[in-house]
Enzyme design. Structure first.
Site, PDB file in Angstrom:
ATOM      1  N   TYR A   1       0.790  -1.238   0.000  1.00  0.00           N
ATOM      2  CA  TYR A   1       0.000   0.000   0.000  1.00  0.00           C
ATOM      3  C   TYR A   1       0.822   1.287   0.000  1.00  0.00           C
ATOM      4  CZ  TYR A   1      -3.010   3.706   1.810  1.00  0.00           C
ATOM      5  OH  TYR A   1      -3.657   4.904   2.001  1.00  0.00           O
ATOM      6  N   THR A   2       1.862   1.347   0.824  1.00  0.00           N
ATOM      7  CA  THR A   2       2.597   2.622   0.923  1.00  0.00           C
ATOM      8  C   THR A   2       3.096   3.093  -0.442  1.00  0.00           C
ATOM      9  OG1 THR A   2       4.620   1.428   1.453  1.00  0.00           O
ATOM     10  CG2 THR A   2       3.340   2.264   3.310  1.00  0.00           C
ATOM     11  N   ASP A   3       3.388   2.132  -1.323  1.00  0.00           N
ATOM     12  CA  ASP A   3       3.869   2.474  -2.671  1.00  0.00           C
ATOM     13  C   ASP A   3       2.809   3.168  -3.517  1.00  0.00           C
ATOM     14  OD1 ASP A   3       6.295   1.291  -2.276  1.00  0.00           O
ATOM     15  OD2 ASP A   3       5.906  -0.477  -3.513  1.00  0.00           O
ATOM     16  N   HIS A   4       1.549   2.953  -3.206  1.00  0.00           N
ATOM     17  CA  HIS A   4       0.518   3.310  -4.176  1.00  0.00           C
ATOM     18  C   HIS A   4       0.083   4.762  -4.095  1.00  0.00           C
ATOM     19  CE1 HIS A   4      -0.422  -1.237  -3.916  1.00  0.00           C
ATOM     20  NE2 HIS A   4       0.576  -0.983  -4.726  1.00  0.00           N
TER      21      HIS A   4
END
Lengths: 453, 427
Positions: free
Chosen positions: A179-182
């Site tokens: 998630y943090t990448d998105h």
């Protein structure tokens, strides 16, 4: 090919991005820049391809070569690609030529990689003082853990998301994604890029923009750390609930494994339950909710009249509601299959979709409700179709494939979806001859020597 | 240096929207947070300072609105609407999260604002966007997460999904609203023309579907969350909690070998069973046998150690392992301490300091500062109205008429003074 609007003003017209990013967060950020009209030139090499090029889903399910990954493609539309093997010493000059004609240089490598190639901020600043130099490392460029490794799921855990993303008494789960990448990381990087661009308008100078992925993530979920700092409370797993709402959760509207055609079951669709998500905060919304259920006797109990009582007896409340969503209650109505299936254009929905039917009825009464959509539901969603969120772009090897635009609708300078993800090195010659002043013989020679691969 | 020094932002947001304006405050903009006379609904959201509810005690409110000035007014009254228009005439950016059509219905919509101030960037942050079939649906974080497809991924098999904390679908829309606004401000500087920017929670959260839409498009499959493939994004119990592990991805042999080295050096019982090519096969790792064997071997080791030990040890072998942190762990994280990440600001109204996250990003030249605590209700009403040219008598009259609320830095300690003001006495 589709474009939101042809020949309109572009916010980043004339801005060039030298894009060394790969995998997740970086390419999502530069994709937005490209949709805003920037010329994004992705630097990659077949000698160390972006791992997403080798990660599914693949067109037709087949992993052959480097050009069939939808995972890679979804993050890279509207970009040009040059193949540059940075392990060859001659590659540095090509990189410097490109950096010299760029406004933004961006990478998401581990700390020190760009410096190893002689492309650190100190190296490139003298050749381009207007350059905005963006790094997106995991935990910052200095400090005891600055060299640590991690992927999105690691950061989810490290930033505190995973701990709270679980059911009380069970192991934590997380978002199920990197998630943090998105959003957390790429969106903060984009904000920083625009701040630096605006500053450059005034000062004429570029600067560094450093994203610590960990810090960017924490900024979007402050409660756990603040509660600990304020009064030494550890905020625990959230489950599906909200301390200030009830009912608040998901309820099975159709059990998994029983519905859908054989084809749907094979794909996974129909294998999973179809849930209805409901969030009731106020007593007024609760009254509306009861109305839609047909004011069953159990719901009229004083126990459930106010939030306090509904919270205290939430398990009982939820069980009764799920009996209704499943259609077992005495007052449940079966959705009318004939009318539900009549949405003409686009991919067909399930002919009867009880979760959607109930959500529509609840929403029209002022209750926040919606089906828990899977990817097919979202891709086929009427609202997103009307808003032209999804785009189909023609890819040279994959054919027509699905992309989405960024989540911003500008009235005057719409985002543009111009072209599918590039083949690896598709624009090497075009960029070197057209932009950097190399002639064809030089390009041939550099290719022969394994530099432009 | 602060890039948005001199930039005026009007922030009319509540539970949805406030993080966007905070980013502008951090870079030096003058952000004026408008709220209804009775207070921003976010003031009622938990967790509260010391777990005691109160208008000035919501930790989310104190964080998201830090660095802003506060003005409380009633847009239901003609004079309130005039103040709103006057503020927007001199502003660069309006950030608002009212229901689609609401501002239009009271004569404050973008068409009107643009006539007054063609340079204005008006950014609307809403659950579903300001147009389209769902625009009038009641939104909530859970339902936006559900409709966007984000929620479905947070679970495996047929287990119900779990919710992300801190209303992530709101946060996603806010951070993208900040981006869209900055892009539009950049454009407005060059062209002199503002525009309307429409950002929705549903679309923003649909950015977080990883590869699920492509799996449907290209392979016709529906995926759920990660966590069922041994060693690739799995969570494991340890002595004092849990850790997250990515020991392998795809067929990456170097990753797996680094992990093996770690296991070997710790003398983990059964590690030799992991020294096998089959672990490079995702299908095997996803099989029941693979998962159970992996968990048995790895967890016999990790259960005996605490998460910080495993973090340091695994990382020394270049294995992507991280602790599953809670709030306490975050405050004690040595890397964040080294970076001086946490910020502490004194709050007069609480007679206490509040610690919150620091800058989400850092610049070579620009500096990030949020030294001002979030405003108490109406704290800067008088100050801002006087900047608009109102006399203190006019301000007092508006307060008496209920058009505005004039607060103080430490309400409660100062109720006498406030009562005087609302009776019409000068400050």
């Amino acid at each position: 090919m589709t474009a939101l609007c042809a020949a309109t003003a572009r916010i980043l017209e004339g801005i060039r991005v030298c894009d060394f990013t790969w995998v997740g967060a970086g390419p999502i950020a530069t994709s937005l820049l490209a949709q805003l009209g920037a010329d994004v030139i992705k630097v990659e090499s077949a000698t160390r391809p972006d791992v997403l090029r080798l990660t599914g889903p693949f067109k037709g399910g087949r992993c052959e070569g480097l050009e069939r990954s939808g995972y890679f493609a979804s993050r890279n539309p509207n970009k040009r690609s040059i193949a540059l093997n940075m392990s060859r010493p001659e590659a540095r000059k090509v990189a410097l030529d490109l950096i010299g004609s760029s406004d933004i240089l961006i990478d998401n490598f581990r700390v020190g990689q760009m410096e190893k190639w002689g492309l650190g901020w100190g190296d490139v600043r003298p050749i381009n003082p207007r350059l905005i130099y963006v790094t997106m490392n995991l935990q910052g460029s200095a400090g005891p853990h600055s060299g640590y490794m991690g992927f999105g799921v690691n950061l989810n855990a490290l930033c505190g998301l995973t701990y709270r993303c679980g059911f009380p008494g069970q192991a934590p789960f997380g978002t199920g994604t990197h998630y943090t990448d998105h959003v957390m990381v790429p969106a903060h990087a984009l904000f920083g890029i625009f701040a630096a661009l605006i500053d450059r308008e005034v000062t004429g100078e570029g600067q560094t923009v450093e994203i610590s992925q960990l810090e960017a993530a924490i900024c979007m979920k402050p409660s756990d750390a603040m509660a600990w700092a304020a009064h030494k409370e550890i905020l625990g797993p959230l489950g599906l609930g909200d301390p200030q709402a009830a009912p608040h959760g998901v309820f099975v509207a159709e059990p998994g494994g029983t519905s859908g055609c054989r084809e749907a079951l094979a794909s996974g669709r129909g294998r999973y339950p179809r849930w209805l998500a409901v969030a009731v905060f106020s007593d007024e919304q609760w009254a509306a909710f009861k109305r839609v259920m047909g004011n069953p006797a159990w719901a009229e109990s004083e126990t459930f009249a106010h939030l306090d009582g509904r919270k205290k007896n939430e398990a009982e409340l939820n069980a009764s509601i799920e009996a209704w969503t499943r259609g077992h209650g005495p007052d449940s109505q079966t959705p009318d299959a004939a009318t539900a299936g009549e949405h003409g254009h686009g991919p067909q929905r399930d002919p009867s979709d009880r979760a959607r039917e109930l959500a529509d009825r609840l929403a029209s009464e002022g209750v926040s409700a919606g089906p828990v959509n899977d990817a097919q539901d979202v891709v086929c969603d009427e609202h997103l179709r009307v808003r032209r969120f999804w785009h189909v772009l023609e890819h040279p090897e994959m054919g027509p494939t699905l992309y989405n635009r960024g989540p911003i609708v500008f009235s005057e300078t719409p985002l543009e979806m111009r072209s599918a993800a590039p083949l690896l090195g598709q624009h090497t010659r075009e960029v070197l001859t057209g932009l950097l002043g190399y002639d064809d013989d030089e390009v041939d020679e550099l290719t022969r020597r394994g530099v432009l691969v | 240096m602060r890039v948005f020094q001199g930039v005026r932002v009007i922030d009319f947001t509540g539970e949805l929207g406030p993080y966007a304006g905070r980013l502008y405050a951090g870079l030096g903009a003058d952000v004026i947070h408008l709220e209804p006379i009775r207070g921003d609904p976010l003031r009622g959201r938990a967790p509260f300072f010391e777990n005691i509810p109160g208008l000035e005690r919501s930790l989310p409110f104190l964080y998201y609105n830090a660095g802003k000035r506060g003005l409380a007014l009633d847009l239901g009254k003609e004079r309130g609407r005039e103040i709103f228009l006057a503020l927007c005439s001199g502003a660069d950016l309006l950030l608002e999260s009212t229901a689609p059509g609401y501002l239009d219905s009271i004569g404050l919509g973008y068409a009107r604002l643009r006539r007054l101030n063609p340079r204005l960037v008006h950014t609307a942050i809403t659950p579903f966007g300001s147009w389209g079939p769902y625009k009038d649906r009641p939104g909530s974080d859970l339902v936006c997460s559900a409709l966007s497809g984000f929620l479905f991924l947070a679970g495996v098999d047929d287990i119900e999904p779990v919710r992300a904390c801190d209303d992530q679908s709101f946060r996603m829309a806010e951070v993208y609203a900040a981006v869209g606004s900055a892009a539009a401000l950049f454009h407005a500087r060059k062209t002199g023309l503002g525009q309307f920017v429409d950002v929705s929670c549903m679309e923003a959260a649909a950015m977080a579907l990883e590869n699920a839409p492509q799996a449907y498009d290209l392979e016709g499959t529906i995926r759920r969350g990660r966590g069922l493939e041994a060693g690739n994004g799995t969570i494991h119990p340890c002595k004092d909690g849990y850790i997250a592990l990515v020991a392998v991805m795809g067929r990456s042999k170097p990753m797996w070998e680094a992990f093996l080295e770690w296991m070997k050096s710790e003398g983990v019982q059964g590690f030799e069973l992991l020294d096998d090519e089959r672990w490079l096969d995702a299908d095997y790792r996803s099989s029941r046998h693979g998962r159970e064997l992996f968990s048995r071997i790895f967890e016999s080791y990790c259960r005996a150690h605490d998460k910080m030990y495993l973090y340091r040890k695994g990382q020394s072998f270049r294995v992507a392992v991280t602790p599953v942190c809670n709030g306490k762990d975050l405050l004690e994280n040595p890397q964040l301490a080294y970076r001086g990440f946490w910020r502490t600001v004194w709050h007069e109204s609480l007679n206490s300091a509040i610690t919150f996250p620091g800058p989400p990003l850092r610049f070579g030249r620009l500096s990030w500062q949020v030294e001002r605590p979030a405003p108490t209700l109406g704290q800067h009403t008088a100050e801002i109205l006087q900047e608009l040219g109102l006399s203190s008598e006019e301000v007092a009259r508006l307060a008496a008429e209920g058009v505005i609320h004039v607060g103080t830095a430490a309400p409660g300690a100062d109720t006498e003074k406030r009562r005087d003001l609302t009776r019409g006495g000068g400050p």
